[in-house]
Structure formats: structure tokens, C-alpha cells
Design a protein around this motif. Sequence first.
Motif, PDB file in Angstrom:
ATOM      1  N   ILE A 193      -4.558 -11.672  -0.808  1.00 25.59           N
ATOM      2  CA  ILE A 193      -3.511 -12.689  -0.949  1.00 25.59           C
ATOM      3  C   ILE A 193      -4.103 -13.931  -1.605  1.00 25.59           C
ATOM      4  N   THR A 194      -3.487 -14.344  -2.727  1.00 24.89           N
ATOM      5  CA  THR A 194      -3.862 -15.584  -3.389  1.00 24.89           C
ATOM      6  C   THR A 194      -2.743 -16.604  -3.179  1.00 24.89           C
ATOM      7  N   LYS A 195      -2.857 -17.721  -3.852  1.00 23.67           N
ATOM      8  CA  LYS A 195      -1.864 -18.785  -3.686  1.00 23.67           C
ATOM      9  C   LYS A 195      -0.474 -18.326  -4.121  1.00 23.67           C
ATOM     10  N   ASN A 196      -0.394 -17.402  -5.093  1.00 28.31           N
ATOM     11  CA  ASN A 196       0.911 -17.034  -5.649  1.00 28.31           C
ATOM     12  C   ASN A 196       1.142 -15.536  -5.772  1.00 28.31           C
ATOM     13  N   ARG A 197       0.226 -14.715  -5.278  1.00 31.16           N
ATOM     14  CA  ARG A 197       0.407 -13.280  -5.508  1.00 31.16           C
ATOM     15  C   ARG A 197      -0.235 -12.455  -4.385  1.00 31.16           C
ATOM     16  N   ILE A 198       0.328 -11.253  -4.190  1.00 30.16           N
ATOM     17  CA  ILE A 198      -0.201 -10.287  -3.236  1.00 30.16           C
ATOM     18  C   ILE A 198      -0.668  -9.062  -4.019  1.00 30.16           C
ATOM     19  N   PHE A 199      -1.881  -8.625  -3.781  1.00 32.62           N
ATOM     20  CA  PHE A 199      -2.422  -7.431  -4.431  1.00 32.62           C
ATOM     21  C   PHE A 199      -2.703  -6.363  -3.375  1.00 32.62           C
ATOM     22  N   VAL A 200      -2.402  -5.105  -3.712  1.00 29.28           N
ATOM     23  CA  VAL A 200      -2.728  -3.978  -2.822  1.00 29.28           C
ATOM     24  C   VAL A 200      -3.534  -2.953  -3.600  1.00 29.28           C
ATOM     25  N   PRO A 201      -4.366  -2.165  -2.916  1.00 27.41           N
ATOM     26  CA  PRO A 201      -5.227  -1.211  -3.634  1.00 27.41           C
ATOM     27  C   PRO A 201      -4.415  -0.104  -4.312  1.00 27.41           C
ATOM     28  N   VAL A 202      -4.874   0.296  -5.497  1.00 28.89           N
ATOM     29  CA  VAL A 202      -4.398   1.523  -6.132  1.00 28.89           C
ATOM     30  C   VAL A 202      -5.405   2.609  -5.764  1.00 28.89           C
ATOM     31  N   ILE A 203      -4.924   3.699  -5.162  1.00 30.75           N
ATOM     32  CA  ILE A 203      -5.851   4.751  -4.729  1.00 30.75           C
ATOM     33  C   ILE A 203      -6.375   5.511  -5.948  1.00 30.75           C
ATOM     34  N   PRO A 204      -7.576   6.095  -5.854  1.00 25.11           N
ATOM     35  CA  PRO A 204      -8.183   6.754  -7.031  1.00 25.11           C
ATOM     36  C   PRO A 204      -7.296   7.808  -7.667  1.00 25.11           C
ATOM     37  N   GLU A 205      -6.487   8.515  -6.849  1.00 20.92           N
ATOM     38  CA  GLU A 205      -5.627   9.551  -7.414  1.00 20.92           C
ATOM     39  C   GLU A 205      -4.639   8.982  -8.427  1.00 20.92           C
ATOM     40  N   MET A 206      -4.347   7.679  -8.334  1.00 15.95           N
ATOM     41  CA  MET A 206      -3.325   7.066  -9.184  1.00 15.95           C
ATOM     42  C   MET A 206      -3.911   6.152 -10.259  1.00 15.95           C
ATOM     43  N   TYR A 207      -5.253   6.084 -10.382  1.00 15.15           N
ATOM     44  CA  TYR A 207      -5.860   5.178 -11.358  1.00 15.15           C
ATOM     45  C   TYR A 207      -5.273   5.377 -12.750  1.00 15.15           C
ATOM     46  N   GLN A 208      -5.181   6.653 -13.194  1.00 19.18           N
ATOM     47  CA  GLN A 208      -4.786   6.901 -14.587  1.00 19.18           C
ATOM     48  C   GLN A 208      -3.368   6.432 -14.879  1.00 19.18           C
ATOM     49  N   TYR A 209      -2.503   6.350 -13.862  1.00 21.75           N
ATOM     50  CA  TYR A 209      -1.119   5.952 -14.099  1.00 21.75           C
ATOM     51  C   TYR A 209      -0.953   4.430 -14.170  1.00 21.75           C
TER      52      TYR A 209
END
Length: 773
Positions: free
Chosen positions: A736-752
Motif C-alpha cells: 500500500i502506497t499513498k495512492n495505490r494498492i498492489f497485489v502479487p501476480v502469481i508466477p503462473e500468470m506472469y506472461q499474461y
Amino acid sequence: MKLQIDIKKVINLLAKDIYDSPYALLRENLQNAYDAVLMRKQVDTGYNDYRIDMCIEDRKIIIVDNGIGMTAETVENNFWKAGSSGKNTVEAQKAGVVGTFGIGAMANFGVCDKMEVRTRFYNSTKTIVTSTELEKISLTEECIDTQIIDDATLPIGTTVTATLREGEQITFDGALTYLKPFVQYLPMPVTLNGQLISQKRYLDTIMLNEGNTVSGEKVVAGGLLTYKLQMKAINYNNGLVSVHVTDICKNGEPLKGDIVLRQDMGSIYGLRNGFGLASVPISSNFRWGGVVNMTRLVPTAGRDSLTRESVSMVSEIITSLDNQIVELLANYDICDSNPAFLSYVYVHADRTMQLGGRIRIQRKPLDDRIQLMTVQPQMANRNVMYYGGHDEKIINTFANENTFLLTLGNDSVRRNIQLRYLNQKGIPSVPDKVTILHKYSFDELELSESSIVFRIQYVLEHDYFINSAKVVYADISHEQPAYVEESGGNIIIYLARNAKSIMQLKAVYDSDYTVYDGFIKDYVRQHLYPKLSNYVPSSTREGAEALKRIMHQKEDLFTIEREEIGYAEEVIKDYMSGKATLQDVHRASASAVNSQRQHVEVSDVGSVESVMPSVSVEPVAENVAQSQEAPVDIIAMPPVNNMDIYTDYKLLKTNEAYPALNNHKMFLGLSDKLFERYSDFFLEPHTTKVIWSTHKIVYVFTHASNQVSMYYDIDLKIVLPGEMTGGHPIITTTIITKNRIFVPVIPEMYQYFDLAQNQGKLEFYVRFDPLTA
């Protein structure tokens, strides 16, 4: 009024679907030439000098084959007629032709302005010469010049001469690079300006042929899918595996072709009769690369991929192959070194005893490594026990002349397999209770150690609302870096002075105080919170009720958009309680109205280090497993809080594996609307589960109290390959930053979510909604 068509514009549009570059002209005409050779081989028993020669001269391209040639009817009704193919006959299919779309010669005019075709059918004396120019092409008037030469001395086959438009360019080096994946494995001579560019044997280049290898064979029969497989594995290092699959049949019907795979080849490429088609996007535990050469493979009209049916067929074979290859590999000692084999056994717990016998475990005091199949409750007149820790005092106590002590591996995958196997064999564990051996007084501490104590207590009080914690340095048994106990209503946190994490905090304090606070927060979140979660007020039901009230106040502002969500909320609730399947979830979310369209371009991608500068100075993990799947009994975790940083990035990437981020290497920014409405939710400890199928990826976040959840539904514009459906929890690593929320992309979905593989731009729809009990 008549319907009018601008034929030149139509040709340009048609060509764009086929020609991703001017070099595609070579591929298309080479494919036609190869099909002509295959068709002549089918009908002409004396034909054995087959070849294809290509020549690049300035703006002129010449492709010559001595294949079956064309009759006047074929020239007129197939070659110069878009939408009609002469290769859909029984004879052509028996010959194994590659092309069947009937695009015709007209598409060549997407990159050239003049064409000439000279052709003589194999059992005719007549050579037919046709030519035209782009400017002459018409739907209403004769525009193709035709000449017939009756001369039996002229060569059988076809010569296509194309003159490129001004501004279009094809070079020898460019052509060589472009054509390699299409022609390198053709079993006949193909030359480019006199240089041979075909006739490589993929069996020689892919299959392992080193001297120090182990080999095995197996015939897979008795099911709908039957085949013969040959395995070769390197007998050292990580036991790299290669495999050759032949005699493939489905439902008793032979599938003509074979498959050659190896673990280090990067990707699987589809061939049809040796001619390259496109990559086959298959997910496999062994991360295979190599070739699938089968006549049943069909490219899409745009030539950039294979049809869904083709991918599904290959996926079915490789899924079966994975199951069979582990059984074969389990017979060899080298299986102990192959990470893919270990990962398979780890995932398939029910096959641990069947497959895991040759996996090794450390034995004390002999300090050797023995195979699990040799382990017995008594060995060489000694009792056998196992220990999962690293405390040398305990090891030295129990590993003696009366007892063999088996110590579990450090790697979680190997460790889990060893534990299952030993439990199945009834091997007891060492009695194990952590104890505090010595406590250090405040006067004995260094300045940096005192600072760490004060900063940890400050973070616990202000970020986690724990006011009764006392932090003490101590010597802890079992090499534990930290230990938490409750005494008289107070929480006591013991820290080992020599723990690596504490040593790192001290080094940061001395060398880079600007990131010191961030490291303290990361340490509390990653190392102490799992031991303290039961004492955090926000994890209780009261904390959940307060969160519900905050979220309900915000919901009132978005009544209309909430109504657009559809019935997905109820289905996801049923899924979480076990009443609905993954397919039910995706059907429900697919019927909902698109809540928000997300765009990600190259300028929206930044480094993880730019948003989390503290991780850039911490050690990275070694030998990180490919999957970040969490243990089954995960606990809710707070976010990685970096509220001092503002960022416009929507996707974060890193090449490093940072333990503070649980080794995730890609993070996706959630939508701005979600941040505005529900960022309060993500400030609380929560668990994370990822579910995927068809074109959907759904995140389900659940508050530590299990009273409130949030789902985030990503609707991709592409369909995930084959039967790719799954779901599992991951260790929560929400940033969590001041203006955004980031969640992990799992390795199975990296290419997409990789812009490099998606033309530098991503677009997808998202939906989200809270789920309250």
C-alpha cells in the motif's frame, strides 16, 4: 445503387492478418512450395530429388520448388482466387500438407507490387506462366496475363517471383533469422541464396546425448491415450530430463507425429510435418521446452498461434506425460536432484510413498545422506528419530552411539516430502520445546540493539495497537531467531542477538539510517507478526465490525454501481463455504456488468525497488521455488505499508527474489475506484487467495476475523490455455502506497501481464465488491 469494393484496400487488410512483417511473404510461399513437394511425394513414386530454393536479389524474391506443380484450373481457381484452397482434398490431407486456408496469391500484394508464377504440373508437358501488377488488379476486368508453353524439357514445379514495393526491404540476414523456426527441421533441402537452412534433426538437438546419462523407456497403455516414451536424464547436477514420445494414439486412432522435450529449452514449438507453426502455450510442472511435430496441429488464420483444439490436444498429452515421467524418474537416484520431480511429489501427497523412496535425508552422527526407502525404525542396532530444527545442542544430544538422528532439509518442498515419508514409516520426532537459555540486561546491549528494541515497541504500539509488549534480547534454544510468550497479561518478545535478521537491522542502522524505519516495519511484519497475530486487536471480531461500519458508510455513495455487480457476490460466498465450484464463480462473474476498464502501458510499469526502496539493500533469496503458493494453514498478514510514497505506476516488476516480499517478482495495481472506496480494508491483516480459469483471474481477500472479505475479478481479453483452471492461497504480500494498492501476480500468470509479450499494452476489465458475513 451498387455495392462497391476498393480491391486494393481489401488486399491490404487481408495481408495485415497474415504478414506481421515483409518476411512473412517468404514463409507463406515457402509453405506453399513445401505442400507442393509433399503432394508430389504422395502420387509420384519415382520422385526423390525434392528441394526448395529461395533467392533474395535487391527487391526481388524468387522461390523455386520441384513439387507437384499446378494445372491451369488450379492456377485460376486456387492460386489467383482468395478463399479457395486446393489442399482440402483427401489426397492432400494424406500427404500432410501444412496450409489449408486458401488465402491465395492476392495477399502477397500487401508487400509487393508485381508477381509472376511459372508452373508445370508433374504429369503435364505444359508450363503455365501468369503475372500481374498491383495497379492492374480489378474485380471486373481481366487483369492477369497468361501464357502457356508446351515444352516437356521445362522443369516440373513452380517458380514464384515477387517484386517488393518501394520502401519494403528484405535482407539475407533478416530472412535467415525469420525463417529459422519455420524451416530448420524440414526433412528436405531448403536453401537461401545457396545456403542450406533446413534438415536439422530435432531429436539430435533436443534429446540429451551426453555420455553420463541414465535412460528409461515405458509404454503407456490401457487408457484413452496411449504412447511410448523414452527418457534420458543427466546423471549429475540437477538431473535434467529429456523425453521422446512416439506411437501416440487417442481412442485407438493414431496421431501421426512425435514429441521431443527437454527441461531447459524455454518453450514448446509446434510443427506440422516438420514445418514450424507457432508456440504451444502449455503449463507443465517440468517446464518443458522443445517441439511437438504432429499433423493434427492447426494454426489460426493469423498464423501467430495454434487453434484451441490443437493446444488442448497437446496439453492432454503433456499432462499425462508428467504423470508418467515421474514414475520412470523415480527409479533412478538422480530424481533426488531434480526440482520438478520434487515439486511433483510435494503437490501429489498421496503418491509420496510410491515416488519418494530415492529422495535422500541427512543422517547424524554419520553425517551422510541416505535414501528414504532405506529408513527403518531401527538401523544397525540403533533407534531412529528425526528432527526438524538446527539447534546443534539438540542434534548433539540425540545423535549418538544409540540413536541415528535424521534432520529434515531446509528447502520446504524436500522437507515436506521427508516429513510425510517418515511419518508414514512411524519414525518418531525429537521432543522439541523452545526454551530461553539466557536473558540479556539493558546494560549489556549495544546502541544499535537498544534502538531496535525501542523501534519495535513503537511499531507494535502505533501500527498494531499492542501496548503491552516487552522486547528482550536472549539466547534461545533450537536456533530460534525470535520467540513470543504471554506472561501475567504482558507479551514478551525474545530476540536472538545473533539472528541474521537482527544482524541485518544492526547493519542498516550503522550504514543507511534513512531506510532504517522501513526495515524495522518489514521485520515486524515478516518475522514477528505471525507470532503475534492473536494479540492484535484488528484481528478480532470487534475490529471486523468497526471495519464493516467504515465500508458501509462508503457504500452509500456508490449505490448505483453496486447494483451493477450482479449475483457474483453470492456465488463467491458459496465458493468460500464449499457450496460452489470454480466454474460457478467464473460463470457468475462473467455475467456481471463490467465495472471498470483498466489500461496498462509501458509508461505505467515501474520497478519494485522504486516503490519499496528498503528491499533494494536486503539480501535476495537463493534457489527460490517457482510457485509462491502458501502453506495450507496460512494466517492473515498486514500489508507492506509504504504510505509515504506516491506512484503513478500500475505494474511493478523486479528480477530479484526478496524475502520481505515473499519472493514475488510482479505486482499489479488495483483500480483507483477500489482504492477510493475500500482502502481501509487492505490496511487490516488479511489472507489472499487466487483463482483462475478461462479468461478470469479472481482474488479473494479475507479479513483476519473471517467476518469480511473482498473479491477482485480480472476479466482478461485473452483466454487462458487449454484446461488451465486452478486456485490456491498465497502468503499475503499486499503493498500500500499513498495512492495505490498492489497485489502479487502469481508466477503462473506472469506472461499474461508481461507487456513485452502483449504488444506493449494491456487492457482488461475489473469488478470488485465486499462480501460481509
